[in-house]
Design an enzyme around this catalytic site. Structure first.
Site, PDB file in Angstrom:
ATOM      1  N   ARG A   1       0.857  -1.191   0.000  1.00  0.00           N
ATOM      2  CA  ARG A   1       0.000   0.000   0.000  1.00  0.00           C
ATOM      3  C   ARG A   1       0.890   1.237   0.000  1.00  0.00           C
ATOM      4  NH1 ARG A   1      -3.425  -2.579  -1.704  1.00  0.00           N
ATOM      5  NH2 ARG A   1      -5.503  -3.041  -0.907  1.00  0.00           N
TER       6      ARG A   1
ATOM      7  N   GLU B   1      -3.019   7.884  -5.998  1.00  0.00           N
ATOM      8  CA  GLU B   1      -3.070   7.158  -7.267  1.00  0.00           C
ATOM      9  C   GLU B   1      -4.155   7.757  -8.167  1.00  0.00           C
ATOM     10  OE1 GLU B   1      -3.572   3.029  -6.170  1.00  0.00           O
ATOM     11  OE2 GLU B   1      -1.635   2.960  -5.171  1.00  0.00           O
TER      12      GLU B   1
ATOM     13  N   HIS C   1      -0.664   0.139 -10.010  1.00  0.00           N
ATOM     14  CA  HIS C   1      -1.433  -0.719  -9.086  1.00  0.00           C
ATOM     15  C   HIS C   1      -2.048  -1.902  -9.850  1.00  0.00           C
ATOM     16  CE1 HIS C   1      -3.752  -0.678  -5.026  1.00  0.00           C
ATOM     17  NE2 HIS C   1      -3.567  -1.909  -5.459  1.00  0.00           N
TER      18      HIS C   1
HETATM   19  N1  LIG Z   1      -0.700  -4.088  -5.274  1.00  0.00           N
HETATM   20  C1  LIG Z   1      -1.739  -4.907  -5.296  1.00  0.00           C
HETATM   21  O1  LIG Z   1      -2.406  -5.046  -6.308  1.00  0.00           O
HETATM   22  C2  LIG Z   1      -2.076  -5.703  -4.058  1.00  0.00           C
HETATM   23  C3  LIG Z   1      -2.867  -6.843  -4.195  1.00  0.00           C
HETATM   24  C4  LIG Z   1      -3.121  -7.616  -3.076  1.00  0.00           C
HETATM   25  C5  LIG Z   1      -2.616  -7.245  -1.828  1.00  0.00           C
HETATM   26  N2  LIG Z   1      -1.891  -6.105  -1.717  1.00  0.00           N
HETATM   27  C6  LIG Z   1      -1.331  -5.706  -0.420  1.00  0.00           C
HETATM   28  O2  LIG Z   1      -0.220  -6.544  -0.144  1.00  0.00           O
HETATM   29  C7  LIG Z   1       0.027  -6.552   1.270  1.00  0.00           C
HETATM   30  C8  LIG Z   1       0.310  -7.977   1.750  1.00  0.00           C
HETATM   31  O3  LIG Z   1      -0.777  -8.824   1.469  1.00  0.00           O
HETATM   32  P1  LIG Z   1      -0.835 -10.304   2.119  1.00  0.00           P
HETATM   33  O4  LIG Z   1      -1.951 -11.008   1.424  1.00  0.00           O
HETATM   34  O5  LIG Z   1       0.503 -10.931   2.141  1.00  0.00           O
HETATM   35  O6  LIG Z   1      -1.282  -9.931   3.598  1.00  0.00           O
HETATM   36  P2  LIG Z   1      -1.554 -10.887   4.854  1.00  0.00           P
HETATM   37  O7  LIG Z   1      -2.730 -10.318   5.564  1.00  0.00           O
HETATM   38  O8  LIG Z   1      -1.569 -12.333   4.454  1.00  0.00           O
HETATM   39  O9  LIG Z   1      -0.244 -10.649   5.745  1.00  0.00           O
HETATM   40  C9  LIG Z   1       0.105  -9.428   6.300  1.00  0.00           C
HETATM   41  C10 LIG Z   1       1.257  -9.715   7.247  1.00  0.00           C
HETATM   42  O10 LIG Z   1       1.779  -8.478   7.697  1.00  0.00           O
HETATM   43  C11 LIG Z   1       2.174  -8.663   9.048  1.00  0.00           C
HETATM   44  N3  LIG Z   1       2.305  -7.388   9.734  1.00  0.00           N
HETATM   45  C12 LIG Z   1       1.338  -6.599  10.271  1.00  0.00           C
HETATM   46  N4  LIG Z   1       1.894  -5.491  10.821  1.00  0.00           N
HETATM   47  C13 LIG Z   1       3.222  -5.592  10.633  1.00  0.00           C
HETATM   48  C14 LIG Z   1       4.329  -4.763  10.981  1.00  0.00           C
HETATM   49  N5  LIG Z   1       4.161  -3.628  11.650  1.00  0.00           N
HETATM   50  N6  LIG Z   1       5.565  -5.186  10.630  1.00  0.00           N
HETATM   51  C15 LIG Z   1       5.753  -6.334   9.959  1.00  0.00           C
HETATM   52  N7  LIG Z   1       4.737  -7.168   9.613  1.00  0.00           N
HETATM   53  C16 LIG Z   1       3.499  -6.796   9.952  1.00  0.00           C
HETATM   54  C17 LIG Z   1       1.073  -9.557   9.637  1.00  0.00           C
HETATM   55  O11 LIG Z   1       1.540 -10.237  10.794  1.00  0.00           O
HETATM   56  C18 LIG Z   1       0.816 -10.536   8.479  1.00  0.00           C
HETATM   57  O12 LIG Z   1       1.600 -11.693   8.596  1.00  0.00           O
HETATM   58  C19 LIG Z   1      -1.199  -5.870   1.892  1.00  0.00           C
HETATM   59  O13 LIG Z   1      -0.856  -4.527   2.180  1.00  0.00           O
HETATM   60  C20 LIG Z   1      -2.242  -5.879   0.776  1.00  0.00           C
HETATM   61  O14 LIG Z   1      -3.161  -4.825   0.906  1.00  0.00           O
HETATM   62  C21 LIG Z   1      -1.609  -5.332  -2.810  1.00  0.00           C
END
Ligand SMILES: NC(=O)c1ccc[n+]([C@@H]2O[C@H](COP(=O)([O-])OP(=O)(O)OC[C@H]3O[C@@H](n4cnc5c(N)ncnc54)[C@H](O)[C@@H]3O)[C@@H](O)[C@H]2O)c1
Length: 326
Positions: A236, A265, A283
């Site tokens: 994000r 964005e 994105h």
């Molecule tokens: N660019 C895109 O098109 C797109 C698409 C899907 C997801 N995303 C983003 O990708 C990111 C990851 O997605 P995911 O499915 O792996 O998420 P997920 O929910 O499976 O995992 C998130 C992880 O982050 C950890 N976390 C929380 N706070 C933290 C901190 N302060 N320091 C370190 N780790 C921390 C949590 O413990 C968890 O393990 C999210 O921000 C999601 O919104 C972006």
């Protein structure tokens, strides 16, 4: 009984047919807001039994006017555009689709890493501008043996890790909420945040956007990174302080960055636009034709479950369901 009504706040999809097909099974009608403004969304959502949303902001004020809504289902993984506390207060369950695009985003993170490492977009631009020479792309370092630091070790980076290892990268990760067993199983070293910054040649951001991660990559973090390191963000935009990143790049505190997500964005006026050592994609990490169908089907199935009295698979505020059955 009037037919069930499912409002759609906004849709970037060429068609809503996959969602419509799922909801037709319970006789629900889909109604898309003509534009993603609060007024237009409320015109279709006020009397709806459910609300599907992609990027539109669903604020506390809007939630208060939803008279019949039982579920706000996000077409996506992050729910930072929905005021979840307000939804909980209104006893509306909020759901997400956590697993529709994890192949795509992990591939995209790797594609960005490889593009940075091999300087593909930069070299491509040089060649098209008539410079067929190695000097322009110097230096390039070998990937094998380099360190990839994953900030966050959830679903997506767990797929990034084996792909990166296939290229010979050593993978470390910082995630205070993941068990040591999980790191061991994945063959990834757990490190704290300062260690991650200090040792990584590539840092890839995969945390959610929450208050603790907003601006997590700012001036202080960049000061601790290697001057040869690259930052990759497919999570994000606001997790990275873009002004601080631009300053760090200007000061040579890191070598470059690749961002699929931006604070604003499209990134109008961002100091990161137009730089040879910054790769930007609009994105699109989540996108493939296949992932979009999965996303619509899974988000609509959550609506179908809740409207037929079943438990949703991925509630963000499950306490609402307990309140309902209590
Ligand atoms: N660019 C895109 O098109 C797109 C698409 C899907 C997801 N995303 C983003 O990708 C990111 C990851 O997605 P995911 O499915 O792996 O998420 P997920 O929910 O499976 O995992 C998130 C992880 O982050 C950890 N976390 C929380 N706070 C933290 C901190 N302060 N320091 C370190 N780790 C921390 C949590 O413990 C968890 O393990 C999210 O921000 C999601 O919104 C972006």
């Amino acid at each position: 009984m009037p037919p069930l009504l499912v409002a759609v706040a906004d849709s970037p999809f060429p068609t809503l047919d996959p969602a419509r097909e799922v909801l037709s099974r319970i006789g629900a009608e889909l109604r898309l807001a003509p534009e993603p403004t609060p007024e237009a969304i409320l015109r279709v959502a006020t009397d709806a039994d459910a609300l599907l949303v992609t990027y539109a902001k669903i604020t506390a004020e809007m939630i208060q006017t939803l008279a019949r809504c039982r579920i706000i289902s996000r077409f996506g993984i992050g729910v930072d555009n929905v005021d979840v506390a307000a939804a909980t207060g209104a006893r509306i369950v909020v759901t997400k689709v956590p697993d529709y695009c994890i192949d795509e985003v992990s591939d995209h993170a790797l594609a960005l890493l490889l593009s940075l490492a091999r300087k593909i977009p930069f070299a491509n631009a040089q060649v098209h501008a008539g410079r067929w020479e190695m000097a322009a792309v110097v230096p390039i370092h070998r990937l094998r043996g380099s360190v990839l630091g994953l900030a966050g070790f959830g679903r997506i980076p767990r797929l990034v890790a084996p792909k990166a290892k296939a290229f010979g990268l050593r993978v470390v990760a910082h995630d205070p909420y993941v068990s040591p067993e999980m790191f061991t199983r994945a063959g990834v070293e757990a490190v704290d945040f300062p260690q991650l910054l200090k040792m990584s040649d590539y840092v890839s951001v995969h945390t959610p956007l929450v208050p603790a991660t907003r601006g997590m990559f700012g001036a202080d973090a960049f000061r601790q990174m290697k001057p040869t390191a690259y930052l990759i963000n497919t999570a994000r935009g606001p997790i990275v302080d873009e002004l601080a990143l631009a300053r760090a790049l200007d000061a040579g505190q890191l070598a470059g960055a690749a961002l699929d997500v931006m604070a604003q964005e499209p990134p109008v006026g961002s100091p990161l636009v137009g730089r040879g050592n910054v790769i930007l994609t609009p994105h699109t990490s989540f996108y493939s034709e296949e992932s979009l169908v999965d996303l619509q089907v899974k988000a609509a199935e959550e609506v179908m479950r809740v409207l037929t009295g079943q438990a949703p698979r991925n509630p963000v505020n499950p306490e609402v369901l307990q309140q309902r059955t209590a």
